[in-house]
Write a protein that holds these residues in place. Structure first.
Motif, PDB file in Angstrom:
ATOM      1  N   LEU A 153      12.991  13.814   2.333  1.00  0.00           N
ATOM      2  CA  LEU A 153      12.780  12.838   3.474  1.00  0.00           C
ATOM      3  C   LEU A 153      13.973  12.297   4.042  1.00  0.00           C
ATOM      4  N   GLU A 154      14.756  12.098   3.169  1.00  0.00           N
ATOM      5  CA  GLU A 154      16.127  11.065   3.555  1.00  0.00           C
ATOM      6  C   GLU A 154      15.878   9.815   4.041  1.00  0.00           C
ATOM      7  N   GLY A 155      14.672   9.288   3.688  1.00  0.00           N
ATOM      8  CA  GLY A 155      14.329   7.985   3.815  1.00  0.00           C
ATOM      9  C   GLY A 155      13.101   7.956   4.736  1.00  0.00           C
ATOM     10  N   VAL A 156      12.345   6.647   4.721  1.00  0.00           N
ATOM     11  CA  VAL A 156      10.952   6.904   5.460  1.00  0.00           C
ATOM     12  C   VAL A 156      11.040   6.288   6.797  1.00  0.00           C
ATOM     13  N   ASP A 157      12.102   5.809   7.447  1.00  0.00           N
ATOM     14  CA  ASP A 157      12.067   5.182   8.655  1.00  0.00           C
ATOM     15  C   ASP A 157      11.351   6.050   9.551  1.00  0.00           C
ATOM     16  N   ASP A 158      11.222   7.252   9.620  1.00  0.00           N
ATOM     17  CA  ASP A 158      10.793   8.153  10.500  1.00  0.00           C
ATOM     18  C   ASP A 158       9.349   8.898  10.081  1.00  0.00           C
ATOM     19  N   ASP A 179      10.015   5.322  -2.347  1.00  0.00           N
ATOM     20  CA  ASP A 179      10.492   4.294  -3.119  1.00  0.00           C
ATOM     21  C   ASP A 179      10.292   2.801  -2.754  1.00  0.00           C
ATOM     22  N   HIS A 180      10.433   1.921  -3.730  1.00  0.00           N
ATOM     23  CA  HIS A 180       9.908   0.613  -3.489  1.00  0.00           C
ATOM     24  C   HIS A 180       8.981   0.038  -2.807  1.00  0.00           C
ATOM     25  N   LEU A 181       7.962   0.843  -2.836  1.00  0.00           N
ATOM     26  CA  LEU A 181       6.510   0.538  -2.124  1.00  0.00           C
ATOM     27  C   LEU A 181       5.838  -0.707  -2.465  1.00  0.00           C
ATOM     28  N   VAL A 182       6.197  -1.904  -1.984  1.00  0.00           N
ATOM     29  CA  VAL A 182       5.574  -3.076  -2.468  1.00  0.00           C
ATOM     30  C   VAL A 182       5.264  -3.896  -1.427  1.00  0.00           C
ATOM     31  N   PRO A 183       3.963  -4.557  -1.632  1.00  0.00           N
ATOM     32  CA  PRO A 183       3.361  -5.173  -0.664  1.00  0.00           C
ATOM     33  C   PRO A 183       4.342  -6.158   0.189  1.00  0.00           C
ATOM     34  N   ARG A 189       5.200  -1.654   5.310  1.00  0.00           N
ATOM     35  CA  ARG A 189       4.887  -1.604   6.798  1.00  0.00           C
ATOM     36  C   ARG A 189       4.882  -0.203   7.495  1.00  0.00           C
ATOM     37  N   ILE A 190       6.041   0.649   6.955  1.00  0.00           N
ATOM     38  CA  ILE A 190       5.884   1.819   7.406  1.00  0.00           C
ATOM     39  C   ILE A 190       4.872   2.788   7.338  1.00  0.00           C
ATOM     40  N   VAL A 191       4.345   2.810   5.938  1.00  0.00           N
ATOM     41  CA  VAL A 191       3.392   3.416   5.210  1.00  0.00           C
ATOM     42  C   VAL A 191       2.110   3.073   5.949  1.00  0.00           C
ATOM     43  N   ARG A 192       1.764   1.916   6.413  1.00  0.00           N
ATOM     44  CA  ARG A 192       0.495   0.972   6.816  1.00  0.00           C
ATOM     45  C   ARG A 192       0.489   2.046   8.173  1.00  0.00           C
ATOM     46  N   LYS A 204      -1.397  11.986   1.640  1.00  0.00           N
ATOM     47  CA  LYS A 204      -1.483  10.765   0.769  1.00  0.00           C
ATOM     48  C   LYS A 204       0.097  10.226   0.398  1.00  0.00           C
ATOM     49  N   VAL A 205       0.091   9.186   0.601  1.00  0.00           N
ATOM     50  CA  VAL A 205       1.185   8.493   0.388  1.00  0.00           C
ATOM     51  C   VAL A 205       1.322   7.430  -0.776  1.00  0.00           C
ATOM     52  N   LEU A 206       2.057   7.899  -1.686  1.00  0.00           N
ATOM     53  CA  LEU A 206       2.031   6.849  -2.859  1.00  0.00           C
ATOM     54  C   LEU A 206       3.610   6.526  -3.166  1.00  0.00           C
ATOM     55  N   GLY A 207       3.637   5.516  -4.122  1.00  0.00           N
ATOM     56  CA  GLY A 207       5.204   4.955  -4.296  1.00  0.00           C
ATOM     57  C   GLY A 207       5.219   4.525  -5.823  1.00  0.00           C
ATOM     58  N   HIS A 208       6.449   3.881  -5.824  1.00  0.00           N
ATOM     59  CA  HIS A 208       6.631   3.036  -7.130  1.00  0.00           C
ATOM     60  C   HIS A 208       7.402   1.603  -6.628  1.00  0.00           C
ATOM     61  N   PRO A 209       7.460   0.563  -7.597  1.00  0.00           N
ATOM     62  CA  PRO A 209       7.797  -0.703  -7.270  1.00  0.00           C
ATOM     63  C   PRO A 209       9.527  -0.711  -7.368  1.00  0.00           C
TER      64      PRO A 209
END
Length: 292
Positions: A153-158, A179-183, A189-192, A204-209
């Protein structure tokens, strides 16, 4: 009546060393031992004859190698051992045992001689190259059997744009590891926002803290009790390498540092459970048919 002088120190075998007598142990590749005289700890990488004597070569966690005379003077799990040349019989027995209970690095049952499937439509997206290399090392065999390709992905901004471009469907699912998917974080916010897309039912989008996937490697693999805490504003990877006492000035230093960290990972047991759970669930989502 109690004996005021205690037991007889000469009773029993008083000549046994405190750590026990050394046990003959074949110098099998991968066995981690310690040289008593120098304190050098490393995994056995080879045994060869040099200068008329047998030499065992050890590699430490930083990838450095040293040779030691084969024989006594080593500790295995804190117990003294005498390293001996591996026999053909032990090699054959070890190979048979591995074949009998062969498993992939992820813990799955290995499928012998199974060719990789033609790439399926579904994909597993990860944020960066280091994430991809770690997923490949642990789950690569499983993904090849299923025909699932890992993409960067080279980041999740887009992320929303990437989802729309991929055009997921029931036959073309999309799993994303963040990465760093923390409330409360930017990533959250990007994932929501991405989850509101019409196509999100096939995503399905999942992550780790963790700040970076490096932290998903158990710190004990680097002889640490915990990963260094880096204050906000400092470059995380370079700062971690500096805390570890490793070269950290250039991008090449970062690449070498990651290679050393990745080299300590042998199987899923060397990773944190949070990452394991997310990746396993994503693989299930993109490979196992699910009801609409």
């Amino acid at each position: 009546m109690s004996d005021r002088y205690g037991t007889d120190v000469l009773s029993g075998d008083w000549r046994v060393p405190r750590g026990g007598r050394a046990v003959a142990t074949e110098a099998e590749t991968g066995l981690v031992v310690e040289d008593v005289q120098t304190g050098y700890v490393g995994a056995i990488v080879s045994v060869e004859k040099a200068g008329g004597m047998q030499v065992v070569h050890l590699e430490d966690r930083r990838g450095r190698r040293r040779g030691f005379p084969l024989g006594p003077g080593f500790l295995l799990d804190g117990k003294p051992v005498v390293l001996t040349v591996p026999t053909a019989e032990s090699h054959a027995a070890l190979a048979a045992a591995r074949a009998q209970s062969a498993r992939t690095a992820s813990g799955s049952r290995a499928v012998a001689h199974a060719p990789a499937k033609v790439a399926a439509g579904s994909r597993l997206f990860v944020e960066g190259r280091h994430d991809a290399e770690l997923v490949e090392k642990i789950w690569g065999d499983d993904l090849r059997v299923e025909g699932v390709v890992v993409e960067l992905l080279e980041g999740v901004d887009d992320l929303s744009a990437v989802i729309r471009d991929f055009a997921p469907s029931a036959e073309r699912r999309m799993g994303v590891l963040v990465d760093h998917l923390v409330p409360g974080t930017k990533e959250d916010r990007i994932v929501r926002a991405a989850e509101k897309l019409p196509e999100s039912r096939w995503v399905k989008v999942l992550g780790h803290p963790y700040v970076d996937v490096w932290q998903s490697v158990r710190p004990a693999r680097l002889d640490l009790t915990a990963w260094p805490i880096i204050e906000r504003g400092r470059p995380w990877k370079q700062s971690v390498l500096a805390e570890l006492g490793w070269a950290h000035d250039t991008q090449a230093d970062v690449a070498r540092g990651w290679k050393q960290i990745l080299g300590t990972v042998r199987s899923y047991s060397d990773l944190e459970p949070t990452l394991l759970a997310s990746v396993e669930e994503l693989i299930d989502f993109v490979t196992v048919p699910q009801e609409d």
